[in-house]
Design an enzyme around this catalytic site. Structure first.
Site, PDB file in Angstrom:
ATOM      1  CE  LYS A 210      -4.402  -1.914   1.093  1.00  0.00           C
ATOM      2  NZ  LYS A 210      -5.412  -2.286   2.069  1.00  0.00           N
ATOM      3  NE  ARG A 244      -7.561  -8.321   0.025  1.00  0.00           N
ATOM      4  CZ  ARG A 244      -7.036  -7.546  -0.923  1.00  0.00           C
ATOM      5  NH1 ARG A 244      -5.980  -6.803  -0.666  1.00  0.00           N
ATOM      6  NH2 ARG A 244      -7.573  -7.510  -2.127  1.00  0.00           N
TER       7      ARG A 244
END
Ligand code: HH2
Length: 264
Positions: A210, A244
């Site tokens: 991210k 994840r």
């Protein structure tokens, strides 16, 4: 018993922030999913709509067309299949094709009918925190105290799902790293993840590749695996159990070493 599970990301989208277009056709996505399972993913999370900041919504019919063949192709591959969607009709088709876990980044707010599907079919689910919606969520997000606010939200969504008939033991919770959060919000959530774990449900952590890792390392999404491993190790130490990630092999190694160390 393994103290953690890796959820490998299979995006069947042309526009995902980190791997958009790489697995946009079904055969490539299935091959990618099988590789992630070989590398250690216990769950594969199949998504047909990007939720990156600024992303436009995808019509349900198109989303279904993207994910169903991939789920069918992975149904005998030896891992659980999660459908990453906020839409009931997509989740229904995904479950018919073999998915048994619903990962909803809106925590059943976009489509409350998802709770009924999860309850009725005996599925597991992940309820995630997001401030606002993907198109606008990174415009100046503000909290009183990010950890307390996210915790209160997850407790409320957990109660709503239970009230709709989903057994508590079927529900996992996710603080929604990057979904309406600044760099400092994301770091504070990681630092104090134990407060989210204290709710008492398994915590899913989605830091993979991210933007905040890019801000800290100066690296593009495809080169953020090392930063991602660091966040997963910290998350494991603070009690997260489901990770994840895109870079399954790297995270599996990092978590194996960390888990053995913490167990000693
Ligand atoms: N992050 C993304 C998508 N789904 N689900 C959960 N539970 N937690 C997350 O942190 C999470 C999620 C965004 O990542 P990605 O799928 O790589 O990107 P995109 O939304 O652009 O497809």
């Amino acid at each position: 018993m393994t103290p953690f599970q890796i959820m490998g990301v299979v995006n069947v989208t042309p526009d995902s922030f980190s791997d958009g277009g790489e697995h946009a056709d079904a055969a490539a996505a299935v091959a990618h999913g099988r590789r992630l399972i070989r590398e250690g993913a216990a769950i594969v999370d199949v998504g047909g709509e990007s939720t990156r900041p600024g992303a436009d919504p995808v019509p349900a019919e198109e989303e279904r067309r993207r994910v169903v063949p991939v789920i069918e192709g992975l149904s005998d591959a030896g891992a659980r299949i999660s459908i990453d969607t906020m839409k009931l009709e997509v989740a229904e088709a995904a479950v018919e094709a073999g998915a048994s876990y619903v990962n909803d980044v809106t925590a059943f707010r976009h489509d409350p009918g998802l709770a009924g599907l999860v309850a009725g079919r005996g599925l597991d689910c992940c309820l995630m925190h997001m401030l606002g919606e993907p198109r606008t969520m990174q415009r100046d997000p503000r909290y009183d105290d990010v950890v307390s606010d996210v915790k209160a939200f997850l407790e409320e969504r957990l109660a709503a799902a239970v009230a709709a008939g989903v057994p508590e033991e079927r529900i996992q919770l996710d603080p929604g790293i990057g979904f309406g959060k600044t760099l400092e919000h994301n770091l504070e959530l990681l630092r104090r993840l134990d407060e989210i774990v204290a709710i008492g449900r398994p915590v899913v952590l989605g830091t993979s590749r991210k933007n905040f890792i890019g801000l800290l390392t100066g690296r593009d999404p495809g080169a953020r695996a090392h930063g991602t491993v660091a966040t997963c190790v910290l998350g494991l130490e603070r009690g997260a159990t489901v990770f994840r990630v895109h870079d399954v092999a790297a995270v599996a190694d990092g978590l194996a070493v960390a888990a053995a160390t913490f167990a000693a």
